[in-house]
Design an enzyme around this catalytic site. Structure first.
Site, PDB file in Angstrom:
ATOM      1  N   GLY A  45       4.227  -7.919   5.511  1.00 43.62           N
ATOM      2  CA  GLY A  45       3.587  -8.681   6.574  1.00 43.62           C
ATOM      3  C   GLY A  45       3.662 -10.193   6.432  1.00 43.62           C
ATOM      4  CG  ASP A 104      -8.690  -5.367   7.062  1.00 40.58           C
ATOM      5  OD1 ASP A 104      -9.871  -5.061   6.964  1.00 40.58           O
ATOM      6  OD2 ASP A 104      -7.963  -4.924   7.960  1.00 40.58           O
ATOM      7  CG  PHE A 153      -5.041  -2.491  14.817  1.00 35.95           C
ATOM      8  CD1 PHE A 153      -5.357  -1.756  13.684  1.00 35.95           C
ATOM      9  CD2 PHE A 153      -3.718  -2.773  15.084  1.00 35.95           C
ATOM     10  CE1 PHE A 153      -4.353  -1.312  12.843  1.00 35.95           C
ATOM     11  CE2 PHE A 153      -2.711  -2.337  14.245  1.00 35.95           C
ATOM     12  CZ  PHE A 153      -3.028  -1.593  13.125  1.00 35.95           C
ATOM     13  NE  ARG A 166       6.499  -5.108   9.412  1.00 39.30           N
ATOM     14  CZ  ARG A 166       5.418  -4.824   8.693  1.00 39.30           C
ATOM     15  NH1 ARG A 166       4.446  -5.699   8.594  1.00 39.30           N
ATOM     16  NH2 ARG A 166       5.299  -3.666   8.078  1.00 39.30           N
TER      17      ARG A 166
HETATM   18  C1  PRP Z   1      -1.535  -5.717   5.125  1.00 37.24           C
HETATM   19  C2  PRP Z   1      -1.491  -7.202   4.833  1.00 37.24           C
HETATM   20  C3  PRP Z   1      -2.179  -7.313   3.505  1.00 37.24           C
HETATM   21  C4  PRP Z   1      -3.143  -6.153   3.517  1.00 37.24           C
HETATM   22  C5  PRP Z   1      -4.523  -6.663   3.777  1.00 37.24           C
HETATM   23  O1  PRP Z   1      -0.477  -5.091   4.487  1.00 37.24           O
HETATM   24  O2  PRP Z   1      -0.165  -7.685   4.780  1.00 37.24           O
HETATM   25  O3  PRP Z   1      -1.262  -7.192   2.427  1.00 37.24           O
HETATM   26  O4  PRP Z   1      -2.763  -5.278   4.583  1.00 37.24           O
HETATM   27  O5  PRP Z   1      -5.431  -5.612   3.850  1.00 37.24           O
HETATM   28  P1  PRP Z   1      -6.599  -5.404   2.805  1.00 37.24           P
HETATM   29  O6  PRP Z   1      -7.298  -6.699   2.636  1.00 37.24           O
HETATM   30  O7  PRP Z   1      -7.473  -4.351   3.484  1.00 37.24           O
HETATM   31  O8  PRP Z   1      -6.004  -4.895   1.540  1.00 37.24           O
HETATM   32  P2  PRP Z   1      -0.066  -3.578   4.788  1.00 37.24           P
HETATM   33  O9  PRP Z   1      -0.606  -2.689   3.717  1.00 37.24           O
HETATM   34  O10 PRP Z   1      -0.436  -3.218   6.201  1.00 37.24           O
HETATM   35  O11 PRP Z   1       1.493  -3.625   4.590  1.00 37.24           O
HETATM   36  P3  PRP Z   1       2.582  -4.538   5.333  1.00 37.24           P
HETATM   37  O12 PRP Z   1       2.320  -5.957   4.897  1.00 37.24           O
HETATM   38  O13 PRP Z   1       3.870  -4.028   4.830  1.00 37.24           O
HETATM   39  O14 PRP Z   1       2.390  -4.360   6.820  1.00 37.24           O
END
Ligand code: PRP
Length: 181
Positions: A45, A104, A153, A166
């Site tokens: 991300g 998050d 979301f 993305r």
């Molecule tokens: C998302 C984002 C963070 C994480 C935050 O990654 O990029 O790394 O979630 O969430 P948290 O605070 O609840 O841990 P995701 O796991 O969706 O993977 P991606 O970046 O590959 O989309």
């Protein structure tokens, strides 16, 4: 430009994001003057934010990436996540700035910070474009934050739903019928 048809509302326009990233870049450049930090992007991300943030910096940097297995899919009962792609650089003695698209629950960041702390870094800080504090489960310190977002979301500017959206240049909320909410 009209928004993607699956989008209910654009929360942050591309212009607003660009202005904030420029401000963050200026602050980070001032704070890290005379240092050459290692920017650690958290895949997948953070790639869009990292790409823009690094070009907003006026200091030299090195760039590296990590990728975790998501605790959302197939996490163990302990909630632990696995490192799928580790750093290529040796960060011992280095000033490390973690770059995240969104914080998050804070779980991903906590794992990463605990992992990096064992590598004897000289300093450790976090830059996150988005902060969703209403979802936090573990406390994590965010040194640079772009925007706080509500408990919705959000997709775009690197953030996905099922690996889509993305590439949207803005941050938006999807229509509920798209994600089943
Ligand atoms: C998302 C984002 C963070 C994480 C935050 O990654 O990029 O790394 O979630 O969430 P948290 O605070 O609840 O841990 P995701 O796991 O969706 O993977 P991606 O970046 O590959 O989309």
């Amino acid at each position: 430009m009209s928004a993607h048809p699956d989008v209910r509302e654009v929360l942050l326009t591309a212009d607003r994001i660009a202005a904030r990233v420029a401000e963050m870049g200026a602050r980070i450049s001032a704070d890290y003057r005379d240092r050459e930090p290692v920017l650690v992007g958290v895949l997948d991300g953070a790639v869009v934010f990292l790409a823009d943030l690094m070009r907003a910096l006026t200091i030299p940097v090195r760039v590296d990436f990590v990728k975790w297995s998501s605790y959302r899919e197939g996490a163990t009962s302990s909630g632990a996540v696995q490192l799928l792609k580790d750093l290529s650089l040796n960060v011992e003695g280095q000033h490390v700035l973690v770059v995240e698209d969104i914080v998050d629950t804070g779980l991903t960041l906590r794992y990463l910070l605990e992992n990096l702390e064992t590598r004897k870094v000289a300093s450790l800080a976090v830059a996150a474009l988005l902060d969703k504090p209403s979802r936090r489960q573990v406390e994590v310190q965010l040194d640079y934050v772009g925007f706080q977002v509500p408990n919705e979301f959000v997709v775009g500017y690197g953030l996905d739903f099922a690996h889509r959206y993305r590439s949207l240049p803005y941050v938006a909320v999807l229509k509920p019928e798209i994600y089943g909410g």
